[in-house]
Design an enzyme around this catalytic site. Structure first.
Site, PDB file in Angstrom:
ATOM      1  N   ASP A   6      -7.871  -4.592  -0.283  1.00 22.22           N
ATOM      2  CA  ASP A   6      -8.398  -5.100  -1.548  1.00 22.22           C
ATOM      3  C   ASP A   6      -8.251  -6.615  -1.670  1.00 22.22           C
ATOM      4  OD1 ASP A   6      -9.020  -2.513  -2.612  1.00 22.22           O
ATOM      5  OD2 ASP A   6      -6.885  -2.206  -2.910  1.00 22.22           O
TER       6      ASP A   6
ATOM      7  N   HIS B 200       0.854  -1.180   0.000  1.00 19.82           N
ATOM      8  CA  HIS B 200       0.000   0.000   0.000  1.00 19.82           C
ATOM      9  C   HIS B 200       0.888   1.227   0.000  1.00 19.82           C
ATOM     10  CE1 HIS B 200      -3.095   2.887   1.274  1.00 19.82           C
ATOM     11  NE2 HIS B 200      -3.969   1.988   0.886  1.00 19.82           N
TER      12      HIS B 200
END
Length: 435
Positions: free
Chosen positions: A369, A312
């Site tokens: 996700d 991320h």
């Protein structure tokens, strides 16, 4: 040269350019974040800063969400995301994000009643769906119809008080489910299902998605809980691309409907709201292909393709939302008996990557996700609807940021600078003289 010193007033940075020293005040946030105030830099020095992607630029001050990527911390209005996930609901969290405090019992009841009152769409909006081809992307429909809401509520295009803001926010939060579900029904040739006022926020959405006339879809409590968690964990994430888009559009004094519609378009991108669809595609390729997970990871190391759902831009240790969704995924699949081979692949892939020095050294951990796509898949949500689901969840954050910008009294129209690298002055050449 840039130096920093501390005096009785706090910290001050000093910038030395061509022998002249300029003072840059240091701003300190409530979580001890430090920033250099360069609001007068261009006026006083003629210089600007160069920061492609704005990764080192604070575009605003905000009291909504705090993220510490190094420590894996996410808080909404000061509340740790872990506590909200255990104790709260999406609607309660929505109220808190938008209005600043957790609602009392009365405020929560009144807010739910207001959302119930606003869930129907004006019947004329059906023509928007009828005019779109059956293969039209649901994100395009969502953005267009949200923007069109302003035509039906012209009194809310110029919000001047808290009551008008409350009504506009409730309309968007409630109607976005109906718009999203109808875009799905349109694509699949199914009759539109109207919202049921007896159902909760998440149950109502699943009803509009999957019920057919005279046969209601009845999700399990764990399915509803998983969807509520998905929305709650996506409700805000401070100054990401779509949020910054909403704030930038608002800085022109654009109305709430138009600003949120712009946020939807920004979210549509593959690197933003489309990331969880990439996870499902990756897991399906592993499932359908001949390569084992170790072989797949070796190909990732050779940079043949990216490991989707890992790492991320902000979180450098772990994504706190991923931990929460991992357990929710297990609970939901167990409650329904849904056997998804992709989940087994996902868990094996995560374990393999987390024990591999290559991914550990690069701090590539599963992010939100990685698990959210499996939850949506198990809820019967097709891949092209994944960014739409993200948009429903992110709506409270966008609205909160729009209002913060609209009411802070200091917002200026956003106008980034640039470093021009093109041709210098040139003169027009008649076409017959050009070579």
């Amino acid at each position: 040269m840039l130096k920093e010193s501390r005096d009785a007033k706090g910290k001050t940075a000093y910038l030395i350019l061509d022998g002249t020293t300029y003072e840059l005040p240091v701003i300190v946030g409530t979580e001890n974040e430090h920033a250099l105030d360069i609001t007068k830099l261009r006026r006083e020095t003629g210089y600007i800063t160069f920061d492609p992607g704005y990764g080192n630029t604070g575009s605003c001050s905000s009291a909504i969400t705090f993220v510490d990527g190094e420590k894996g911390i996410l808080r909404y209005r000061g509340y740790p995301i872990e506590e909200l996930a255990i104790n709260g609901t999406f609607i309660e969290t929505t109220y808190m994000l938008i209005f600043g405090e957790l609602p009392t019992s009365t405020q929560r009841r009144e807010f739910r009643e207001l959302l119930c009152d606003q869930e129907l769409l004006h019947e004329d909006l059906r023509h928007h769906f009828e005019g779109v081809p059956s293969n039209g992307h649901p994100m395009a429909i969502l953005s267009a119809v949200i923007n069109s809401l302003g035509c039906y509520y012209p009194d809310l295009l110029q919000i001047e008080n808290e009551d008008e803001f409350l009504r506009a926010a409730a309309k968007i939060i409630s109607k976005v489910r109906t718009i999203a579900a109808w875009s799905y029904r349109k694509a699949h040739g199914l009759p539109f299902m109207y919202p049921d006022p007896k159902l909760s926020y998440c149950r109502n959405f699943l009803h509009m998605m999957h019920s057919i006339p005279h046969r209601y879809f009845e999700p399990t409590d764990e399915q509803v809980r998983a969807l509520s968690l998905f929305f709650l964990l996506h409700a805000d994430h401070e100054q990401n691309c779509s949020c910054s888009t909403v704030r930038m559009v608002q800085s022109t004094e654009a109305n709430l409907f138009a600003s949120v519609s712009a946020g939807i378009c920004a979210l549509w991108g593959r690197l933003h709201g489309g990331a969880n669809a990439g996870v499902i595609k990756m897991l399906e390729e592993i499932h359908d292909g001949d390569a084992t997970i170790p072989d797949y990871l070796e190909r990732v190391k050779r940079k043949e393709f990216r490991l989707m759902g890992f790492g991320h831009r902000i979180y450098k240790s772990f994504d706190p939302r991923a931990k929460i969704l991992r357990q929710a995924t297990h609970d939901m699949l167990e409650s329904t008996g849904y056997d998804d081979p992709l989940l087994d692949i996902a868990l094996e892939l995560a374990d393999a990557a987390l024990s591999d020095d290559y991914f550990i050294e690069r701090k590539l951990y599963p992010n939100v996700d990685f698990y959210s796509g499996i939850i949506l898949r198990a809820l019967g949500i097709p891949v092209d609807m994944f960014p739409v689901m993200f948009a429903i969840g992110r709506m409270p954050g966008w609205i909160a940021h729009w209002n913060e910008t609209n009411t802070d009294g200091t917002t200026r129209i956003h106008r980034p600078r640039q470093i021009y690298m093109g041709e210098s002055t040139r003169h027009y050449v008649p076409i017959e003289e050009r070579k």
